[in-house]
Design a protein around this motif. Structure first.
Motif, PDB file in Angstrom:
ATOM      1  N   UNK A 130      33.271  53.742  34.803  1.00  0.00           N
ATOM      2  CA  UNK A 130      34.121  52.564  34.670  1.00  0.00           C
ATOM      3  C   UNK A 130      35.572  53.006  34.738  1.00  0.00           C
ATOM      4  N   UNK A 131      36.351  52.231  35.461  1.00  0.00           N
ATOM      5  CA  UNK A 131      37.777  52.513  35.596  1.00  0.00           C
ATOM      6  C   UNK A 131      38.529  51.360  34.957  1.00  0.00           C
ATOM      7  N   UNK A 132      39.523  51.573  34.134  1.00  0.00           N
ATOM      8  CA  UNK A 132      39.979  52.870  33.648  1.00  0.00           C
ATOM      9  C   UNK A 132      39.083  53.419  32.540  1.00  0.00           C
ATOM     10  N   UNK A 133      39.016  54.739  32.495  1.00  0.00           N
ATOM     11  CA  UNK A 133      38.413  55.467  31.388  1.00  0.00           C
ATOM     12  C   UNK A 133      39.462  56.445  30.887  1.00  0.00           C
ATOM     13  N   UNK A 134      39.657  56.476  29.587  1.00  0.00           N
ATOM     14  CA  UNK A 134      40.671  57.341  28.984  1.00  0.00           C
ATOM     15  C   UNK A 134      39.999  58.225  27.941  1.00  0.00           C
ATOM     16  N   UNK A 135      40.372  59.498  27.941  1.00  0.00           N
ATOM     17  CA  UNK A 135      39.876  60.438  26.930  1.00  0.00           C
ATOM     18  C   UNK A 135      41.060  61.027  26.185  1.00  0.00           C
ATOM     19  N   UNK A 136      41.018  60.951  24.869  1.00  0.00           N
ATOM     20  CA  UNK A 136      42.048  61.535  24.024  1.00  0.00           C
ATOM     21  C   UNK A 136      41.528  62.875  23.521  1.00  0.00           C
ATOM     22  N   UNK A 157      36.965  58.303  23.465  1.00  0.00           N
ATOM     23  CA  UNK A 157      36.807  57.927  24.866  1.00  0.00           C
ATOM     24  C   UNK A 157      36.871  56.414  24.911  1.00  0.00           C
ATOM     25  N   UNK A 158      37.754  55.901  25.737  1.00  0.00           N
ATOM     26  CA  UNK A 158      37.963  54.457  25.849  1.00  0.00           C
ATOM     27  C   UNK A 158      37.515  54.007  27.232  1.00  0.00           C
ATOM     28  N   UNK A 159      36.788  52.928  27.284  1.00  0.00           N
ATOM     29  CA  UNK A 159      36.331  52.355  28.540  1.00  0.00           C
ATOM     30  C   UNK A 159      37.055  51.025  28.719  1.00  0.00           C
ATOM     31  N   UNK A 160      37.742  50.869  29.843  1.00  0.00           N
ATOM     32  CA  UNK A 160      38.495  49.644  30.091  1.00  0.00           C
ATOM     33  C   UNK A 160      39.878  49.732  29.473  1.00  0.00           C
ATOM     34  N   UNK A 161      40.597  48.630  29.560  1.00  0.00           N
ATOM     35  CA  UNK A 161      41.964  48.583  29.040  1.00  0.00           C
ATOM     36  C   UNK A 161      41.922  48.599  27.513  1.00  0.00           C
ATOM     37  N   UNK A 162      42.786  49.422  26.932  1.00  0.00           N
ATOM     38  CA  UNK A 162      42.845  49.574  25.483  1.00  0.00           C
ATOM     39  C   UNK A 162      44.242  49.141  25.023  1.00  0.00           C
ATOM     40  N   UNK A 163      44.330  48.360  23.956  1.00  0.00           N
ATOM     41  CA  UNK A 163      45.650  47.966  23.456  1.00  0.00           C
ATOM     42  C   UNK A 163      46.479  49.195  23.056  1.00  0.00           C
ATOM     43  N   UNK A 164      47.757  49.132  23.324  1.00  0.00           N
ATOM     44  CA  UNK A 164      48.662  50.238  23.009  1.00  0.00           C
ATOM     45  C   UNK A 164      48.601  50.612  21.534  1.00  0.00           C
ATOM     46  N   UNK A 165      48.496  49.618  20.673  1.00  0.00           N
ATOM     47  CA  UNK A 165      48.455  49.870  19.236  1.00  0.00           C
ATOM     48  C   UNK A 165      47.248  50.730  18.850  1.00  0.00           C
ATOM     49  N   UNK A 166      46.131  50.472  19.476  1.00  0.00           N
ATOM     50  CA  UNK A 166      44.918  51.244  19.187  1.00  0.00           C
ATOM     51  C   UNK A 166      45.083  52.690  19.647  1.00  0.00           C
ATOM     52  N   UNK A 167      45.625  52.868  20.848  1.00  0.00           N
ATOM     53  CA  UNK A 167      45.886  54.221  21.340  1.00  0.00           C
ATOM     54  C   UNK A 167      46.847  54.949  20.413  1.00  0.00           C
ATOM     55  N   UNK A 168      47.876  54.249  19.979  1.00  0.00           N
ATOM     56  CA  UNK A 168      48.888  54.873  19.130  1.00  0.00           C
ATOM     57  C   UNK A 168      48.304  55.297  17.774  1.00  0.00           C
ATOM     58  N   UNK A 169      47.445  54.486  17.210  1.00  0.00           N
ATOM     59  CA  UNK A 169      46.794  54.849  15.939  1.00  0.00           C
ATOM     60  C   UNK A 169      46.015  56.146  16.104  1.00  0.00           C
ATOM     61  N   UNK A 170      45.260  56.240  17.205  1.00  0.00           N
ATOM     62  CA  UNK A 170      44.448  57.439  17.441  1.00  0.00           C
ATOM     63  C   UNK A 170      45.313  58.658  17.787  1.00  0.00           C
ATOM     64  N   UNK A 171      46.417  58.443  18.477  1.00  0.00           N
ATOM     65  CA  UNK A 171      47.346  59.550  18.764  1.00  0.00           C
ATOM     66  C   UNK A 171      47.940  60.074  17.456  1.00  0.00           C
TER      67      UNK A 171
END
Length: 186
Positions: free
Chosen positions: A149-155, A165-179
């Motif tokens: 699936x595109x996009x796929x993101x791995x932190x 690992x995120x499948x599809x569009x992920x909200x910026x806030x969620x990415x930021x929490x995990x970062x």
């Protein structure tokens, strides 16, 4: 009727007991599968990015001390385009400890985009992080379990552990929490 059952079982046995050939070598009587674990990608600036898959870890040689976000995308994917502003924001905000590497997957026709096409794409969308391609993209994708699936993101944290690992569009806030969580584990 009995003949059909026996025929079916015979065919099923043949199918199950014979396998498709794969790339295996025998060394000292032991069968070993040949699995590629090191990959070279090229970013749009001509820099080589060396990625190593070691067991369940992903090591990016050039950024061993940084948290890595691997973003698998295609240039024709609208959700991929929609996430660019938030990825730009995160790259700017966490630049000292964090690196985004977007990896271009095959186009609709099955071909990989050229470096020139990716440069134009990067310019068009004002991308401030690395965009990479290369012949080994498909092998890397397979080695990571297959990007379906595109996009796929791995932190990936600084130790090479895949944290999310995120499948599809992920909200910026969620990415930021995990970062931030990954930064806290640094």
């Amino acid at each position: 009727m009995q003949f059909k059952k026996i025929s079916f079982l015979a065919i099923l046995s043949i199918v199950l007991l014979t396998g498709c050939g794969d790339s295996k070598k025998k060394e000292d009587g032991k069968v070993k599968a040949e699995v590629k674990t090191q990959f070279q990608l090229n970013d749009t600036n001509g820099t080589v990015i060396n990625i190593k898959k070691d067991s369940d870890k992903i090591i990016v040689n050039e950024y061993k001390d940084k948290i890595i976000l691997l973003d698998f995308f295609t240039t024709w994917c609208e959700p991929c385009q929609a996430e660019i502003p938030q990825l730009n924001n995160l790259q700017s905000k966490y630049a000292d400890n964090f690196k985004i590497i977007s990896i271009a997957m095959a186009q609709k026709d099955g071909t990989l985009p050229t470096t020139e096409a990716l440069k134009e794409y990067k310019e068009k969308y004002n991308i401030n992080y690395q965009v990479a391609n290369g012949e080994e993209v498909l092998e890397l994708s397979k080695n990571l379990g297959g990007i379906k699936t595109i996009p796929t993101i791995m932190l990936v944290d600084t130790k090479g552990n895949i944290k999310e690992t995120y499948i599809g569009v992920v909200p910026e806030e969620m990415l930021e929490i995990d970062i931030k969580k990954a930064l806290g584990n640094k």
